[in-house]
Scaffold this active site. Structure first.
Site, short mmCIF file in Angstrom:
data_model
loop_
_atom_site.label_atom_id
_atom_site.label_comp_id
_atom_site.label_asym_id
_atom_site.label_seq_id
_atom_site.Cartn_x
_atom_site.Cartn_y
_atom_site.Cartn_z
CE LYS A 1 -1.36 2.92 2.30
NZ LYS A 1 -2.20 2.74 1.11
CG HIS B 1 -1.62 -8.98 -5.20
ND1 HIS B 1 -1.23 -8.10 -4.22
CD2 HIS B 1 -0.62 -8.97 -6.12
CE1 HIS B 1 -0.06 -7.58 -4.54
NE2 HIS B 1 0.34 -8.10 -5.68
CB THR C 1 -1.43 -1.53 2.23
OG1 THR C 1 -2.33 -1.18 1.17
CG2 THR C 1 -0.54 -2.66 1.78
#
Length: 843
Positions: A681, A378, A677
């Site tokens: 959205k 990540h 992320t």
């Protein structure tokens, strides 16, 4: 100004979403009253709002339980391959509304509560966020659980039931202050304790090598008590399980001290064992090498693997007589996904079980482990990579250290054969890092012990192959994959933005909710005035609603016709909230200089938490609040520029602000944000992105067309070139008058009149040791922001660009991400098939 419709009133207007007639409203009312009277309170007249919330939650949960039991029964009989998603974080937010959406109960519950004289939105507001995560990584895990259930995969999320989740943030005199998040204070109606599956977890002790095999003895035992939370798929009657472990001291914990009169102390000491699941470490993208943290990591892994082995052995396997005794077929039936290196201990722990308990040979055990485990990386930031000191291991997990040393010995033997005489490569690729203090590199352990390694956006996966894990990629290129992150459209559109979900459904039908690629059908309507109007109207309603929320909770009045320019994410130097600050100051100075010019009004909102020990991040928050104090009180500026720091940003606040945003700030230095992320959205909810070519922004620009995003600044290659040639902040400071003016105002105390040197550390960092090159992108950023302001003055063209963005969102569904994990890593096939509901006859 007309009062905006509430979501509740909007839902009343929605004709097809969640059909109220499907569920019998009177049944819901009956069940609600039953829970209120018999489960919760004896006297309806003294029921509190919280009682009503619990009654509604229990009523909705009743609809889950039958489906949950039937799903698990279905898995037992069909014996599919199961995937175990191991994560130290699950940032779930609230559960009630999400469950109603996924079970198609929302309208019926709305109607039932309305008939009972209650307001459903008020009841939903009573639920605490389950904030068991820091940010992106934990929220991704939550989206993945939703998608795995919606795709009918036999999946289990495994983590820790932290008693205290991510801290609540208060802003006091402009500074962040942390408060404990006591989210379980009133109980949690969504979880079910399962004491029958309690498991022992061992720590400390020593290792004995005996003729019968290796024994880990004289250990200290902590019990892991599981709590199960149902995870419903979208309208397919599948309900999967998230199992979170809570630490409990065994009954005899330290009671041997009783003999010497230490009984009270022995009982008090039980807390030491139970501290393991007490609190979430609040660091995002930063490694903190504390013993308690390593205990947490091993605790979740040891308990989970016992569960996995138990379930594997007791699975029906097509016959009531046969139980599996041999673990050699484990990889055919079990996939373990490691969400970053935090659950890396799964690799040596599974080896320990196979070697010491199951008495497999090393070669056989290693083959099973590597075929079962897969690892998701990540981050590329060096300070985020886990490196555990060997002496900590030696003390806490002596057997695992032996196993890691043996894994490393065999691994280096293989590398030495492939690259004879290349000692530097052996040093770089070793699992053990030499130095003053020897350390275990957990990422290297994950790569060596997994059959698949993936990054979370294409650019990120390319970077880890080219830099961070280059040596490993050269040896095993077949292991490396990309899985671009995604978000669940159920929570991040249908639930948080029902108005937009309905406008889309009116044009292209509602199947897009489980197949987000269908959004591209909106492109047919990109010039359709009625769609342009509808989308602009929904955005304006959301802005009015959020303005009212801000006025109520933050006591600030904002201009709902201004552009809502939003940056919400963890506060970190690499995310460059400071670049945003410089733009705010520049804009402020320009308005002051030419107050009569026709400026595009902006409300700039920044929100996010700083890790409690991260001095610079806390100072960045203080700078934002200080700039806000000066700008917001300036009568010359008026409501053309407002600056708001959004206190205590969390999932539930995200669900309110994202649908109301016009501009999404995704401005990290190229090559530092693995994916992001939040960017997805905002895009799905009709905000335009201003951003660098970093993380998933690159793919968003591809999907929507680069001309439909505001892309600026250096690319990864430019950053690399600058690293080689040297970055000189002073050159920009001396060359760009507006930048110099802004910096001089910060350093001269313009924004901190009572303490002129308050921001000296920030100024010093930006001028002399800024790893993230804020000044290098300043000019391009300001020019790009000017383009944003110009376009905002043309609402029709702005909204057409928004439609291009929404239409390009298909790729960024977590359903697509999970389908790729399933097919390309786990060897499983997703399915949109519904399983029979509890009251349907079984097939």
């Amino acid at each position: 100004m007309p009062k905006p419709l509430t979501d509740q009133e909007k839902r009343k207007q929605i004709s097809v979403r969640g059909l109220a007639g499907v569920e019998n409203v009177s049944d819901l009312k009956t069940n609600f009253n039953r829970h209120l009277h018999f489960t919760l309170v004896k006297d309806r007249n003294v029921a509190t709002k919280r009682d009503y919330y619990f009654a509604l939650a229990n009523t909705v949960r009743d609809h889950l339980v039958g489906r949950w039991i039937r799903t698990q029964q279905h898995y037992y009989e069909k014996d599919p391959k199961r995937v175990y998603y191991l994560s130290l974080e699950f940032y779930m937010g609230r559960t009630l509304q999400n469950t109603m959406v996924n079970l198609a109960l929302e309208n019926a519950c709305d109607e039932a509560t309305y008939q009972l004289g209650l307001d459903m939105e008020e009841l939903q507001d009573i639920e605490e966020d389950a904030g068991l995560g820091n940010g992106g990584l934990g929220r991704l895990a939550a989206c993945f659980l939703d998608s795995m259930a919606s795709l009918g995969l036999a999946a289990y999320g495994y983590g820790i039931r932290y008693e205290f989740g991510i801290f609540n943030q208060k802003i006091v005199n402009g500074w962040q202050v942390e408060e404990a998040d006591d989210w379980l204070r009133y109980g949690n109606p969504w979880e079910k304790a399962r004491p029958e599956y309690m498991r022992p977890v061992h720590f400390y002790g020593r290792v004995e090598h005996t003729p019968e095999g290796v024994k880990w003895v004289d250990t200290q035992v902590v019990l892991a008590l599981p709590y199960d939370t149902p995870v419903p798929g979208y309208r397919n009657n599948v309900v999967n399980t998230m199992r979170l472990w809570s630490a409990k001291a065994p009954c005899d914990f330290n009671l041997k001290d009783f003999n010497v009169g230490g009984y009270i102390q022995a009982v008090l000491d039980r807390n030491l064992a139970e501290n393991i699941s007490r609190v979430l470490y609040p660091n995002d993208n930063f490694f903190e090498g504390k013993e308690l943290r390593l205990k947490q990591e091993y605790f979740v892994v040891a308990a989970t693997l016992q569960d996995i082995v138990r379930r594997f052995k007791s699975s029906k396997f097509g016959s009531t007589e046969v139980v599996r005794v041999d673990l050699s077929t484990l990889p055919d039936k079990v996939a373990i996904q490691l969400n970053d290196t935090h659950p890396a201990m799964a690799i040596p722990e599974l080896m320990r079980i196979l070697l010491d308990t199951e008495h497999q040979t090393w070669e056989k055990a290693w083959d099973i482990v590597t075929r079962t485990c897969a690892y998701t990386n990540h981050t590329v930031l060096p300070e985020a990579l886990e490196r555990w000191p060997i002496d900590l291991f030696q003390n806490l997990l002596p057997r695992h250290l032996e196993i890691i040393f043996e894994i490393n010995r065999r691994h280096l033997e293989r590398i030495a054969k492939l690259y004879p005489g290349d000692h530097d490569r052996l040093r770089r690729m070793s699992l053990v890092e030499e130095g003053d203090q020897k350390k275990i590199n957990m990422a290297h352990l994950c790569i060596v012990g997994s059959h698949a390694v993936n990054g979370v956006a294409r650019i990120h996966s390319d970077i880890i192959k080219a830099t961070l894990f280059k040596d490993f990629y050269e040896v095993d290129p077949h292991k490396f994959q990309n899985k671009t992150n995604g978000i669940t459209p159920r929570r991040w559109l249908v639930m948080c933005n029902p108005g937009l979900a309905e406008v889309i459904a009116e044009r292209i039908g509602e199947d897009y909710i489980r197949d987000l690629d269908q959004l591209k059908n909106l492109l047919k309507f990109v010039d359709d005035d009625s769609l342009i109007l509808d989308i602009a109207k929904v955005k304006q309603e959301n802005k009015l609603k959020f303005s009212a929320y801000l006025e109520e909770h933050y006591k600030v009045k904002i201009n709902p016709n201004s552009m809502f320019d939003v940056q919400v994410k963890r506060i970190h130097e690499y995310k460059r909230q400071l670049l945003n600050c410089l733009h705010i100051i520049t804009l402020y100075n320009r308005i002051k200089k030419e107050p009569n010019k026709n400026w595009t009004p902006r409300t700039i909102m920044i929100g996010g938490k700083a890790a409690p020990g991260y001095h610079t991040a806390k100072l960045i928050i203080r700078l934002i609040t200080a700039i806000g104090d000066i700008v917001n009180d300036d009568e010359v500026v008026g409501d053309r520029l407002k600056v708001i720091f959004l206190e205590n940003y969390k999932v539930t606040l995200a669900e309110k602000i994202i649908p109301a945003s016009d501009l999404s700030e995704q401005i990290s230095t190229a090559g530092t944000e693995a994916s992001g992320t939040g960017n997805m959205k905002f895009m799905l909810n009709g905000a335009l992105t201003i951003g660098t070519m970093d993380g998933a922004n690159v793919e968003m620009a591809e999907e929507a067309g680069e001309e439909n995003l505001f892309i600026f600044g250096m690319r990864v290659d430019d950053v690399d070139a600058m690293d080689k040639s040297g970055y000189d902040a002073m050159e920009y400071y001396n060359r760009i008058p507006e930048l110099k003016q802004a910096m001089d105002q910060i350093s001269g105390g313009y924004f901190s009149p009572d303490q002129h040197d308050l921001f000296k550390d920030i100024v010093n960092m930006l001028l002399h040791h800024d790893r993230f090159k804020v000044f290098a992108d300043y000019e391009a950023y300001i020019k790009c922001q000017d383009k944003v302001s110009a376009l905002y003055k043309n609402p029709k063209e702005w909204t057409k660009m928004v439609i291009h963005n929404i239409a390009g969102c298909g790729k960024f569904s977590s359903d697509r991400t999970i389908s790729q994990y399933a097919r390309e890593i786990w060897g499983m096939e997703p399915s949109l098939e519904r399983i029979p509901a509890p009251d349907d006859p079984r097939q």
